[in-house]
Every structure is written in structure tokens, then in C-alpha cells.
Design a protein around this motif. Structure first.
Motif, short mmCIF file in Angstrom:
data_model
loop_
_atom_site.label_atom_id
_atom_site.label_comp_id
_atom_site.label_asym_id
_atom_site.label_seq_id
_atom_site.Cartn_x
_atom_site.Cartn_y
_atom_site.Cartn_z
N ASP A 12 7.62 4.62 0.14
CA ASP A 12 7.46 4.45 -1.30
C ASP A 12 6.11 5.04 -1.69
O ASP A 12 5.06 4.48 -1.36
CB ASP A 12 7.53 2.96 -1.64
CG ASP A 12 7.23 2.66 -3.11
OD1 ASP A 12 6.95 3.60 -3.88
OD2 ASP A 12 7.27 1.48 -3.47
N SER A 13 6.13 6.16 -2.38
CA SER A 13 4.87 6.82 -2.73
C SER A 13 4.00 5.95 -3.63
O SER A 13 2.79 6.14 -3.70
CB SER A 13 5.14 8.17 -3.41
OG SER A 13 5.93 7.99 -4.59
N GLY A 14 4.61 4.97 -4.31
CA GLY A 14 3.84 4.06 -5.16
C GLY A 14 3.22 2.92 -4.39
O GLY A 14 2.44 2.13 -4.95
N GLY A 15 3.55 2.78 -3.10
CA GLY A 15 2.92 1.78 -2.25
C GLY A 15 3.40 0.36 -2.42
O GLY A 15 2.85 -0.55 -1.81
N GLY A 16 4.44 0.14 -3.23
CA GLY A 16 4.86 -1.24 -3.50
C GLY A 16 5.96 -1.76 -2.62
O GLY A 16 6.07 -2.97 -2.38
N ALA A 17 6.84 -0.88 -2.14
CA ALA A 17 7.99 -1.30 -1.36
C ALA A 17 8.11 -0.41 -0.13
O ALA A 17 7.17 0.28 0.26
CB ALA A 17 9.26 -1.24 -2.22
N GLY A 18 9.29 -0.42 0.49
CA GLY A 18 9.55 0.46 1.62
C GLY A 18 8.58 0.26 2.77
O GLY A 18 8.06 -0.82 3.01
N ILE A 19 8.33 1.38 3.48
CA ILE A 19 7.46 1.35 4.65
C ILE A 19 6.11 0.71 4.36
O ILE A 19 5.57 -0.06 5.17
CB ILE A 19 7.24 2.80 5.16
CG1 ILE A 19 8.53 3.36 5.80
CG2 ILE A 19 6.07 2.87 6.13
CD1 ILE A 19 8.81 2.85 7.18
N GLN A 20 5.56 1.00 3.19
CA GLN A 20 4.23 0.50 2.87
C GLN A 20 4.22 -1.02 2.80
O GLN A 20 3.30 -1.68 3.33
CB GLN A 20 3.74 1.11 1.54
CG GLN A 20 3.35 2.57 1.63
CD GLN A 20 4.54 3.54 1.63
OE1 GLN A 20 5.71 3.13 1.62
NE2 GLN A 20 4.23 4.83 1.65
N ALA A 21 5.20 -1.61 2.15
CA ALA A 21 5.28 -3.08 2.09
C ALA A 21 5.60 -3.67 3.45
O ALA A 21 5.06 -4.72 3.83
CB ALA A 21 6.34 -3.50 1.06
N ASP A 22 6.47 -3.01 4.20
CA ASP A 22 6.86 -3.49 5.53
C ASP A 22 5.65 -3.64 6.44
O ASP A 22 5.49 -4.65 7.14
CB ASP A 22 7.86 -2.53 6.17
CG ASP A 22 9.19 -2.48 5.45
OD1 ASP A 22 9.59 -3.51 4.89
OD2 ASP A 22 9.83 -1.41 5.47
N ILE A 23 4.81 -2.61 6.46
CA ILE A 23 3.63 -2.65 7.34
C ILE A 23 2.72 -3.82 6.97
O ILE A 23 2.24 -4.56 7.84
CB ILE A 23 2.86 -1.32 7.26
CG1 ILE A 23 3.70 -0.17 7.85
CG2 ILE A 23 1.52 -1.43 7.97
CD1 ILE A 23 3.09 1.20 7.64
N LYS A 24 2.49 -4.01 5.67
CA LYS A 24 1.61 -5.10 5.23
C LYS A 24 2.16 -6.46 5.66
O LYS A 24 1.41 -7.33 6.14
CB LYS A 24 1.44 -5.05 3.72
CG LYS A 24 0.69 -3.83 3.21
CD LYS A 24 0.73 -3.76 1.69
CE LYS A 24 0.12 -2.47 1.16
NZ LYS A 24 0.27 -2.35 -0.31
N ALA A 25 3.47 -6.66 5.51
CA ALA A 25 4.07 -7.95 5.86
C ALA A 25 3.99 -8.20 7.35
O ALA A 25 3.64 -9.29 7.81
CB ALA A 25 5.52 -8.00 5.37
N ILE A 26 4.33 -7.19 8.13
CA ILE A 26 4.32 -7.35 9.59
C ILE A 26 2.91 -7.61 10.11
O ILE A 26 2.69 -8.48 10.96
CB ILE A 26 4.96 -6.12 10.26
CG1 ILE A 26 6.47 -6.12 10.00
CG2 ILE A 26 4.67 -6.07 11.76
CD1 ILE A 26 7.17 -4.83 10.34
N GLU A 27 1.94 -6.89 9.58
CA GLU A 27 0.56 -7.11 10.00
C GLU A 27 0.07 -8.49 9.59
O GLU A 27 -0.76 -9.11 10.27
CB GLU A 27 -0.35 -6.03 9.42
CG GLU A 27 -0.06 -4.62 9.91
CD GLU A 27 -0.46 -4.39 11.37
OE1 GLU A 27 -1.24 -5.19 11.90
OE2 GLU A 27 0.01 -3.39 11.96
N SER A 28 0.58 -9.03 8.48
CA SER A 28 0.19 -10.37 8.04
C SER A 28 0.56 -11.43 9.06
O SER A 28 -0.11 -12.47 9.15
CB SER A 28 0.84 -10.70 6.69
OG SER A 28 0.30 -9.92 5.65
N PHE A 29 1.62 -11.20 9.80
CA PHE A 29 2.08 -12.17 10.80
C PHE A 29 1.62 -11.79 12.21
O PHE A 29 2.06 -12.40 13.19
CB PHE A 29 3.60 -12.29 10.76
CG PHE A 29 4.10 -13.08 9.59
CD1 PHE A 29 4.17 -14.46 9.66
CD2 PHE A 29 4.50 -12.45 8.42
CE1 PHE A 29 4.62 -15.21 8.58
CE2 PHE A 29 4.95 -13.19 7.34
CZ PHE A 29 5.01 -14.58 7.41
#
Length: 506
Positions: A12-29
Motif C-alpha cells: 500500500d503506497s499510502g502506508g495504511g494497509a497491506g504489507i505496511q500494516a502487516d509489518i507494524k502489527a507483527i513487530e508489535s507482537f
């Protein structure tokens, strides 16, 4: 090593969903996210301008690089842009599940339509998904619209949600987590559902009015994947992912001119962000027509006299109970598993008398009828007992109630009953009972204790003198032991050393 989570999804070039959101969620845990990008989307907060699917050759190169060096514990799948990608990735998953020594779990967020309503795939991939990919999926996380597209069931009530999950099982899916963000039933509430064949879990909370929610679906599925990668059971992954989204929605802000992204705030730490575990007897359970109808949730049991229960001895005879109380232990439990023991009633009576003699808090494990009959201080029950014990009678008799919990879901379920204390276990492997799949460890305990700060808390399972200091250092209010006393060469000395070790940390 960290758990490795592969993300197969679009950027997601806007950084809100897709790979960008996935990475943030996984790193949070605490997981390590690796990426296999299926499409380069051109999008922002206003919508999707273009979807540029990558070729099979590019997909293959990404798979090859990761497989040779960083095999996945869990694979999370999001956007698949066309039929060719679905077929290719299904073949890869089938290979991994057949050939890897530890087959990866597969979590699939069936993204086909953006929250704005725009199609994200080049063609109709649904038939291919059903025939090739879904039989390889361990957990699917659709919203109501995606559920209807894949199963044909319109979610007009609780029975339709169950029917949809059965449809997923018939397609070969292992577990279904159907998200209720778009299902306004009961009105004003968000109800989420998780099921495996023969077992279901319902979560609910008041709907969070948040205008900025881009990426919630991706983030939820990736949170589930990260928790499964940590070895958490499915129901714990379910409730933690929901808490993660709730906390993110509450603080999400506008970025751009349209819908901003859900915020990523780390491992859920605030009890207010966790949903309610819906019981049949609660008002939400009645709204959802859960059975049994006639078993209300009884809550608000007599309070323990202190938040710090100290060293908690769990013993199987009054002889051992007397030794513990004589040596200064103030909280103890008589745990006689044989309900057919001829002297059971006499043992319970004696245990209660010993508690009174030594001004100690003596709990009776399981045998709540005898505990009521003979006026015990308290009773300790397991999760399975919540469905059979007469909790109303226990409360009316003024007995304290301690509850065992094994993980986040059971902890939140126990919270419904507002017991006198909560026990977390097993912290370490133990030989006193089979705790396969229920070992919690210190890291989970460090999360449990602050979440349940309003209760006296107890850690139990495999704790000995060497482990007691690190357990007590989590600030859990009590450390429960069994063999550390009953198998000690000198029980009196063992009790003194254990009490001293705990006291130093509090």
C-alpha cells in the motif's frame, strides 16, 4: 530466535494497509516479518488508483530467497491479484505443508475488495480460491462482506454466522474468525466470532466510532499470525488481535485527506481495550441466542482479605496442610482429585478446622458442595467447573472463589465472574498434571499481572525455589507450589526459603 512470519500481500503506497500494516502489527507482537509482495498498489487515503500485479517469476524469486534461509512459522496471506497468483501460491503452500519438518500455519485475510468498495483483483478469483487455496488455510479472517462472497451466507443473525463457518469448514478451512465490524447486531455493538469444528468463541464490545480505520483487516489477521507464531492457542490469538485493533482505533488519526490508518500501539496493555468474552447467560449471550438460556453469569464474589497472598501451598492431604500452616503459610489449598475417596468429607472438615486454628485462608479445590456444607473459607475451581458448579450457591454462602486460567481468553472469561483471585498457569511444565499446550511462561505472566491488577493474582505450575524469585519479580501477588514443599528433604526449611525468596521481590 524470533518467530518468522511470511507476509504474502500487496504493498500500500499510502502506508495504511497491506504489507505496511502487516509489518507494524507483527513487530508489535515481537515477531519478525518477511515479505512476499504480490502487487504494487498506487493508493492513498482517498482510494486506489492502480494495482500493479507482480509476475510469477518475481513471486518465485521472493519465495526462493526466503525458503533457503528463513522458513516461516506462520504464513499470512492478504491480497492475491489474479488467478495465476492464487494457483502458484496454493502450489507453494501444498509443498511446504508436505515437505517441511514443521509445516507452517496459514492465516488468510481474503482481501478482494477495498474498504472503499473498489475491486482489488484483476479477475474473478473466487472459484480458484475455493478449489485450490482454502483447503490449505488454517485460519481465515473475513469480514461480513467477504464471508458472504465466499460462502453465500448473508449474516442476518447468529445462526447465519454459524452456517457460514460450517461452509468454510466444508471448503477445507481449519478455523474461521468472522469479524463483526460491519454487522451491527446487537445494535451499537461489534460482535466477533471464532470457530473450529465443535467449538465456538464469541467476543463483543461497544462499537468504537472511529473515522480512521484503514488497514484494520490486514492488521487483525497479522496480529493473529504473530500470536500463533508465538505458540498462543487460537482463542488467545483471537482475543489479542481484537484488543490490538480496539486500542488502535481509539487513537487513530487522519493522515491525508481521506480515511486515515488504524494506529499500531504495541502489545495490548489496557484492560479497557479487550472485548468481553460472551457467555450464554450474559445479556449479550441472550441477544445472540446462546445456550444454555437458564444459566446466568454470577459475579462479584467475596473479596480476599489481601492482594498479596504470598506463598500458596497446594497439597493433597490434611497432614501436609497442617505442616504448611504450622510453618507460617497463610494461603493454602486442599486438592484431592479423587471424588470417591471414602474420607473426602472428613478431610474437607479437617482442612476447614485447620484454617480456622491457624487463621489461614484455606481453599477447597473442586468439591464446592462440601465446601459450602462445612463452611469453608473459599473454593477453587477450574474453567470447566464454571459450566457445572452452582456459582449462585457459592456466592450466597459467602465463600471466596479462586479461578484457574490458562491464557488470555480464559483470563478474560474469568474476569466476567469477578472472582476473589485469579490463578495463572502452568508457568512451567509440571508433573502434577498434564498441561500440554497450556504452558504460559514468564513473558505471558508479565502481561497477565498488570491486566488483572484489581485482583489478587497467583502463579502456579512447575515453580520451585530456583524459579520462585523470577516468578515473584513479575509482581504476581502469590506463588503457588506443590512439589517444592511435598518433595523437599526438609519441608520446613523449603517453606522458609520460598517465603524469603518471594518477600525479597515484593
Amino acid at each position: 530466535m524470533k518467530s518468522i512470519i511470511w507476509i504474502i500481500a500487496g504493498s500500500d503506497s499510502g502506508g495504511g494497509a497491506g504489507i505496511q500494516a502487516d509489518i507494524k502489527a507483527i513487530e508489535s507482537f515481537g515477531g519478525h516479518a518477511c515479505t512476499i509482495i504480490t502487487a504494487l498498489t498506487a493508493q492513498n487515503s482517498m482510494g486506489v488508483d492502480a494495482i500493479n500485479a507482480v509476475s510469477i517469476e518475481v513471486l518465485e524469486s521472493q519465495f526462493s530467497a526466503l525458503e533457503s534461509d528463513m522458513p516461516a512459522n506462520v504464513i499470512k496471506i492478504g491480497l492475491l491479484a489474479n488467478v495465476q497468483q492464487v494457483e502458484f501460491i496454493a502450489a507453494k503452500l501444498a509443498h511446504f505443508k508436505a515437505q517441511w519438518e514443521t509445516p507452517p500455519l496459514v492465516v488468510y485475510d481474503p482481501v478482494a475488495v477495498a474498504s472503499s468498495g473498489e475491486a482489488l483483483t484483476e479477475d474473478d478469483i473466487i472459484p480458484t480460491l475455493k478449489s485450490t487455496l482454502l483447503p490449505l488455510v488454517d485460519v481465515i479472517t473475513p469480514n461480513t462482506q467477504e464471508t458472504q462472497i465466499l460462502t453465500g451466507h448473508y449474516l442476518i443473525g447468529p445462526s447465519a454466522v454459524r452456517d457460514a463457518s460450517e461452509a468454510f469448514f466444508n471448503l477445507g478451512v481449519g478455523a474461521a474468525m468472522i469479524k463483526g465490524g460491519h454487522w451491527d447486531y446487537p445494535q451499537g455493538y461489534c460482535i466477533d466470532y471464532c470457530a473450529v469444528p465443535g467449538q465456538e468463541y464469541w467476543l463483543g464490545n461497544e462499537k468504537i466510532i472511529a473515522p480512521h480505520s484503514h488497514g484494520t483487516g490486514c492488521s487483525f489477521a497479522s496480529s493473529v499470525a504473530a500470536c500463533l507464531g508465538l505458540g498462543y492457542p487460537l482463542k488467545d490469538a483471537f482475543i489479542l488481535a481484537k484488543a490490538y485493533i480496539n486500542q488502535g482505533l481509539k487513537v487513530s488519526v487522519r493522515i491525508g485527506q481521506g480515511i486515515g490508518p488504524v494506529s499500531h500501539c504495541g502489545f495490548p496493555q489496557n484492560l479497557a481495550d479487550f472485548p468481553e468474552v460472551i457467555e450464554a447467560g450474559s445479556w449479550l449471550g441472550k441477544e445472540l441466542e446462546l445456550e444454555p438460556w437458564d444459566r446466568p453469569v454470577i459475579s462479584g464474589f467475596a473479596a480476599s482479605e489481601t492482594q498479596q497472598l504470598g506463598l500458596y501451598a497446594v497439597v493433597d492431604s490434611c497432614e501436609w496442610l497442617k505442616i504448611c500452616l504450622e510453618n507460617g503459610i497463610k494461603t493454602a489449598q486442599l486438592r484431592i482429585k479423587n471424588s470417591e475417596a471414602p474420607d473426602l468429607a472428613e478431610q474437607v472438615k479437617t482442612a476447614i478446622a485447620l484454617g480456622e486454628e491457624f487463621s489461614a485462608q484455606v481453599y477447597i479445590n473442586d468439591h464446592w458442595q462440601l465446601a459450602i456444607e462445612h463452611g469453608a473459607y473459599g473454593v477453587h475451581l477450574g474453567q470447566e467447573d464454571l459450566d457445572s458448579a452452582d456459582l449462585a450457591a457459592i456466592k450466597q454462602a459467602g465463600l471466596r472463589l479462586g479461578l484457574s486460567t490458562h491464557g488470555f481468553f480464559e483470563m478474560l472469561r474469568a474476569h466476567n465472574y469477578q472472582p476473589s483471585y485469579l490463578a495463572f498457569g502452568a508457568i512451567y511444565p509440571t508433573t502434577t498434571k498434564d498441561m500440554t499446550g497450556q504452558i504460559q511462561g514468564l513473558e505471558k505472566l508479565k502481561h497477565f499481572v498488570p491486566l488483572m491488577a484489581d485482583y489478587p493474582t497467583v502463579a502456579i505450575g512447575g515453580i520451585d525455589l530456583a524459579r520462585a524469585p523470577e516468578v515473584a519479580a513479575t509482581q504476581v501477588g502469590s506463588v503457588a507450589v506443590v512439589r517444592a514443599i511435598t518433595e523437599a528433604a526438609d519441608p520446613s526449611q523449603a517453606i522458609n526459603l520460598l517465603q524469603a525468596a518471594i518477600k525479597r521481590q515484593h
